[in-house]
Design a protein around this motif. Sequence first.
Motif, PDB file in Angstrom:
ATOM      1  N   THR A 102       0.724  -1.167  -0.077  1.00 49.33           N
ATOM      2  CA  THR A 102      -0.088   0.056  -0.098  1.00 49.33           C
ATOM      3  C   THR A 102       0.698   1.365  -0.087  1.00 49.33           C
ATOM      4  O   THR A 102       2.068   1.223   0.420  1.00 49.33           O
ATOM      5  CB  THR A 102      -1.063   0.214   1.300  1.00 49.33           C
ATOM      6  N   GLY A 103       0.340   2.391  -0.315  1.00 49.33           N
ATOM      7  CA  GLY A 103       0.717   3.736  -0.368  1.00 49.33           C
ATOM      8  C   GLY A 103       1.115   3.984   1.053  1.00 49.33           C
ATOM      9  O   GLY A 103       2.470   4.469   1.490  1.00 49.33           O
ATOM     10  N   SER A 104       0.497   3.707   2.097  1.00 49.12           N
ATOM     11  CA  SER A 104       0.741   4.065   3.334  1.00 49.12           C
ATOM     12  C   SER A 104       2.206   3.612   3.877  1.00 49.12           C
ATOM     13  O   SER A 104       2.852   3.815   4.581  1.00 49.12           O
ATOM     14  CB  SER A 104      -0.269   3.493   4.368  1.00 49.12           C
ATOM     15  N   GLU A 105       2.072   2.189   3.442  1.00 47.99           N
ATOM     16  CA  GLU A 105       3.395   1.198   3.781  1.00 47.99           C
ATOM     17  C   GLU A 105       4.612   1.792   3.113  1.00 47.99           C
ATOM     18  O   GLU A 105       5.736   1.946   3.907  1.00 47.99           O
ATOM     19  CB  GLU A 105       3.273  -0.074   3.202  1.00 47.99           C
ATOM     20  N   ASN A 159      -0.998  17.829   3.408  1.00 53.58           N
ATOM     21  CA  ASN A 159      -0.868  16.695   2.578  1.00 53.58           C
ATOM     22  C   ASN A 159      -1.530  15.429   3.146  1.00 53.58           C
ATOM     23  O   ASN A 159      -1.749  15.551   4.505  1.00 53.58           O
ATOM     24  CB  ASN A 159       0.811  16.728   2.472  1.00 53.58           C
ATOM     25  N   TYR A 160      -1.301  14.314   2.626  1.00 53.87           N
ATOM     26  CA  TYR A 160      -1.831  13.112   2.944  1.00 53.87           C
ATOM     27  C   TYR A 160      -0.645  11.956   2.694  1.00 53.87           C
ATOM     28  O   TYR A 160      -0.486  11.914   1.407  1.00 53.87           O
ATOM     29  CB  TYR A 160      -3.249  12.829   2.131  1.00 53.87           C
ATOM     30  N   HIS A 161      -0.712  11.219   3.656  1.00 52.84           N
ATOM     31  CA  HIS A 161       0.420  10.082   3.499  1.00 52.84           C
ATOM     32  C   HIS A 161      -0.094   8.796   3.918  1.00 52.84           C
ATOM     33  O   HIS A 161       0.508   7.587   3.869  1.00 52.84           O
ATOM     34  CB  HIS A 161       1.712  10.285   4.046  1.00 52.84           C
ATOM     35  N   GLY A 162      -1.415   8.832   4.398  1.00 56.93           N
ATOM     36  CA  GLY A 162      -2.012   7.521   5.009  1.00 56.93           C
ATOM     37  C   GLY A 162      -2.205   7.810   6.488  1.00 56.93           C
ATOM     38  O   GLY A 162      -1.786   8.670   7.001  1.00 56.93           O
ATOM     39  N   MET A 186       6.908  15.325   1.554  1.00 56.18           N
ATOM     40  CA  MET A 186       5.627  16.023   0.990  1.00 56.18           C
ATOM     41  C   MET A 186       5.272  15.436  -0.629  1.00 56.18           C
ATOM     42  O   MET A 186       6.064  14.785  -1.233  1.00 56.18           O
ATOM     43  CB  MET A 186       5.932  17.348   0.800  1.00 56.18           C
ATOM     44  N   GLU A 187       4.036  15.909  -0.977  1.00 60.90           N
ATOM     45  CA  GLU A 187       3.662  15.559  -2.401  1.00 60.90           C
ATOM     46  C   GLU A 187       4.061  17.040  -3.224  1.00 60.90           C
ATOM     47  O   GLU A 187       3.472  18.132  -2.677  1.00 60.90           O
ATOM     48  CB  GLU A 187       1.983  15.584  -2.255  1.00 60.90           C
ATOM     49  N   PRO A 188       4.876  16.592  -3.880  1.00 61.19           N
ATOM     50  CA  PRO A 188       5.339  17.725  -4.636  1.00 61.19           C
ATOM     51  C   PRO A 188       4.179  18.470  -5.457  1.00 61.19           C
ATOM     52  O   PRO A 188       4.177  19.864  -5.619  1.00 61.19           O
ATOM     53  CB  PRO A 188       6.352  17.172  -5.807  1.00 61.19           C
ATOM     54  N   ALA A 209       9.925  12.850  -1.989  1.00 61.00           N
ATOM     55  CA  ALA A 209       8.809  12.979  -2.678  1.00 61.00           C
ATOM     56  C   ALA A 209       7.591  11.744  -2.531  1.00 61.00           C
ATOM     57  O   ALA A 209       7.888  10.818  -2.858  1.00 61.00           O
ATOM     58  CB  ALA A 209       8.936  13.185  -4.084  1.00 61.00           C
ATOM     59  N   ASP A 210       6.487  12.170  -2.117  1.00 65.05           N
ATOM     60  CA  ASP A 210       5.281  11.117  -2.048  1.00 65.05           C
ATOM     61  C   ASP A 210       4.708  11.218  -3.365  1.00 65.05           C
ATOM     62  O   ASP A 210       3.840  12.001  -3.613  1.00 65.05           O
ATOM     63  CB  ASP A 210       4.373  11.660  -0.753  1.00 65.05           C
ATOM     64  N   GLU A 211       4.882  10.173  -4.287  1.00 66.45           N
ATOM     65  CA  GLU A 211       4.316  10.190  -5.456  1.00 66.45           C
ATOM     66  C   GLU A 211       3.069   8.905  -5.520  1.00 66.45           C
ATOM     67  O   GLU A 211       2.870   8.819  -6.811  1.00 66.45           O
ATOM     68  CB  GLU A 211       5.389   9.889  -6.734  1.00 66.45           C
ATOM     69  N   VAL A 212       2.550   8.655  -4.540  1.00 62.34           N
ATOM     70  CA  VAL A 212       1.717   7.869  -4.554  1.00 62.34           C
ATOM     71  C   VAL A 212       0.569   8.182  -5.042  1.00 62.34           C
ATOM     72  O   VAL A 212       0.087   7.199  -6.195  1.00 62.34           O
ATOM     73  CB  VAL A 212       1.121   7.082  -2.978  1.00 62.34           C
ATOM     74  N   ARG A 213       0.109   9.198  -5.073  1.00 69.03           N
ATOM     75  CA  ARG A 213      -1.193   9.700  -5.942  1.00 69.03           C
ATOM     76  C   ARG A 213      -0.978  10.422  -7.205  1.00 69.03           C
ATOM     77  O   ARG A 213      -1.501  10.302  -8.151  1.00 69.03           O
ATOM     78  CB  ARG A 213      -1.980  10.760  -4.951  1.00 69.03           C
ATOM     79  N   MET A 214       0.095  11.110  -7.082  1.00 69.99           N
ATOM     80  CA  MET A 214       0.121  12.401  -8.196  1.00 69.99           C
ATOM     81  C   MET A 214       1.295  11.737  -9.317  1.00 69.99           C
ATOM     82  O   MET A 214       1.984  12.437 -10.190  1.00 69.99           O
ATOM     83  CB  MET A 214       0.551  13.653  -7.865  1.00 69.99           C
ATOM     84  N   GLY A 241       2.742   4.285  -5.588  1.00 71.86           N
ATOM     85  CA  GLY A 241       1.944   3.296  -5.069  1.00 71.86           C
ATOM     86  C   GLY A 241       0.636   3.200  -6.315  1.00 71.86           C
ATOM     87  O   GLY A 241       0.719   3.760  -7.262  1.00 71.86           O
ATOM     88  N   LYS A 242      -0.593   3.035  -5.749  1.00 72.80           N
ATOM     89  CA  LYS A 242      -1.917   3.198  -6.541  1.00 72.80           C
ATOM     90  C   LYS A 242      -1.549   2.874  -7.894  1.00 72.80           C
ATOM     91  O   LYS A 242      -1.531   1.610  -8.125  1.00 72.80           O
ATOM     92  CB  LYS A 242      -2.372   4.735  -6.353  1.00 72.80           C
ATOM     93  N   SER A 243      -1.460   3.599  -8.922  1.00 76.66           N
ATOM     94  CA  SER A 243      -1.427   3.390 -10.240  1.00 76.66           C
ATOM     95  C   SER A 243      -0.286   3.097 -10.902  1.00 76.66           C
ATOM     96  O   SER A 243      -0.044   2.732 -11.807  1.00 76.66           O
ATOM     97  CB  SER A 243      -1.998   4.604 -11.008  1.00 76.66           C
TER      98      SER A 243
HETATM   99  C1  LIG Z   1      -0.011  10.819  -1.474  1.00 77.94           C
HETATM  100  C2  LIG Z   1      -0.609   9.896  -0.728  1.00 77.94           C
HETATM  101  N1  LIG Z   1       0.300   9.048  -0.129  1.00 77.94           N
HETATM  102  C3  LIG Z   1      -0.040   7.923   0.480  1.00 77.94           C
HETATM  103  C4  LIG Z   1      -1.296   7.339   0.390  1.00 77.94           C
HETATM  104  C5  LIG Z   1      -1.713   6.171   1.329  1.00 77.94           C
HETATM  105  O1  LIG Z   1      -1.819   5.247   0.126  1.00 77.94           O
HETATM  106  P1  LIG Z   1      -2.860   4.005   0.554  1.00 77.94           P
HETATM  107  O2  LIG Z   1      -4.208   4.388   0.748  1.00 77.94           O
HETATM  108  O3  LIG Z   1      -2.633   3.008  -0.702  1.00 77.94           O
HETATM  109  O4  LIG Z   1      -2.451   3.249   1.721  1.00 77.94           O
HETATM  110  C6  LIG Z   1      -2.366   8.168  -0.417  1.00 77.94           C
HETATM  111  C7  LIG Z   1      -3.763   7.683  -0.533  1.00 77.94           C
HETATM  112  O5  LIG Z   1      -4.596   8.385  -0.848  1.00 77.94           O
HETATM  113  C8  LIG Z   1      -1.730   9.344  -0.913  1.00 77.94           C
HETATM  114  O6  LIG Z   1      -2.614  10.265  -1.738  1.00 77.94           O
END
Ligand SMILES: Cc1ncc(COP(=O)(O)O)c(C=O)c1O
Length: 451
Positions: free
Chosen positions: A120-123, A155-158, A218-220, A251-256, A282-284
Amino acid sequence: MATTNASAPKRSLALPESARALDKLNRQFSVGGINSLPVYFGSGQGSRLIDSDGRELIDFISGFSASNLGQRHPRILEAQLNTANRITIANIAGQAEGWPVLAKTLCEKFGYDKVVAMTTGSEATDTACKLARGWGVSVKKINPRDVLVLGTSENYHGTISGVWPLMEPEAGWEEFATFSKNMTNINPKTGKVLRYLHPEDYAEVFEQMHERIAAVIMEPLHGLARSMEEEINFCIEVRKLCKKYNILFIADEVRMGSCKTGRFLSSDWMGPENKPDMVTLGKSISGGAFPASFVLGPDEVMTKMKPYHSVSTFSMSSMAVAAVQAALKVYEEDNLQQRARDIHAKWAAETSTWNFPYLRYAPGFGADLNLLLDEEYQNRPENISPRRLSLLCVSKGLLVFPGANGRVRLGVALTISDEDLFQGFKILKEALDELPLYGDIEGSEETLGAF
Ligand SMILES: Cc1ncc(COP(=O)(O)O)c(C=O)c1O
């Protein structure tokens, strides 16, 4: 704008039968999530989803970038079916035969020495921060009790306990006692939140205690500001400060990431000279077809990770490898970075003609789009709120998501057809136009947006 006749009775909107029944069950037996809309899906193809009442909706949120390649992308599906026909899972004691090659591909593609895989992105964000703390202790020689990883507001990281404290205190610290002295977006000295888009907050905290700080995450690009430049310039400034003080920039690139913003990584917009020290994906990255997430970084950081320091049953599994390999090919072969830019241009052209007093602005960062509503209008006769607008859109065949602070969150798959894209714009505009005519909208009582 639709003309409102003050004396005319307002329209009302009820949920269809199955959605209402499932929602009742859901509320009775489950917790968690983000105040989802009362709409439930069982099938989909591309950017179309079919809900439990048989309604077809155009997907204008794409699972917050989890389905950047739409539902059931044929090339990913084929790769997954081939794999599923050969193996279910054989992991940890040995490894998926495709993993070492994929690891090489990821390192070479993104220009890092090593990669660690999770689901997962949170991990991924949690692991990136853990690695950064390890680097802080062993390379920067910070006392393990003092080492800091800093986040930024909004920002969001989980919401796993490790990264949760990187977000605002309101986001559940007290209720779940997820305080952390090592991970925070509060300046420990001033007690003030480190604000997104405010490089001076980082200049201050670095000046005060740089010798304790291992990293900033951070999310850039986040999608809140009016323009991409504003967000990228902020990140560049923080990145430069990080270099000055020997602090890692994650850089948290999970979403962007995954082409969403018009380049493969949103941090690519920062320029090669400002390349982050580490990235999370993560994600996509797997087209959303199987959970897969990654952290990439330089040897100096990554080699702190020894056996048993990061292990996850389903990471690097054969299904994850198949999905990621197929998705990477689709992004490249179909030139989806360019498609994200086209979508951005179409969104900008369309919304430039919109004129609603309650619409503040409509930013678009590639295929990540937003509407920022004027929250004042929630308490006026027009009764405009992200949730009411989203429910009206759903009733008209468009899935969008109500966020916090007047934000309606949108984000389309990079594979969306122009026909669906323009149909989505049309519905959105129509809903914005008609919303003041509505009184009761069933399901709109939940007012809290998540993020
Ligand atoms: C920027 C960012 N980092 C981390 C996460 C967490 O990812 P996950 O929901 O797969 O644990 C998200 C989820 O939306 C996110 O947008």
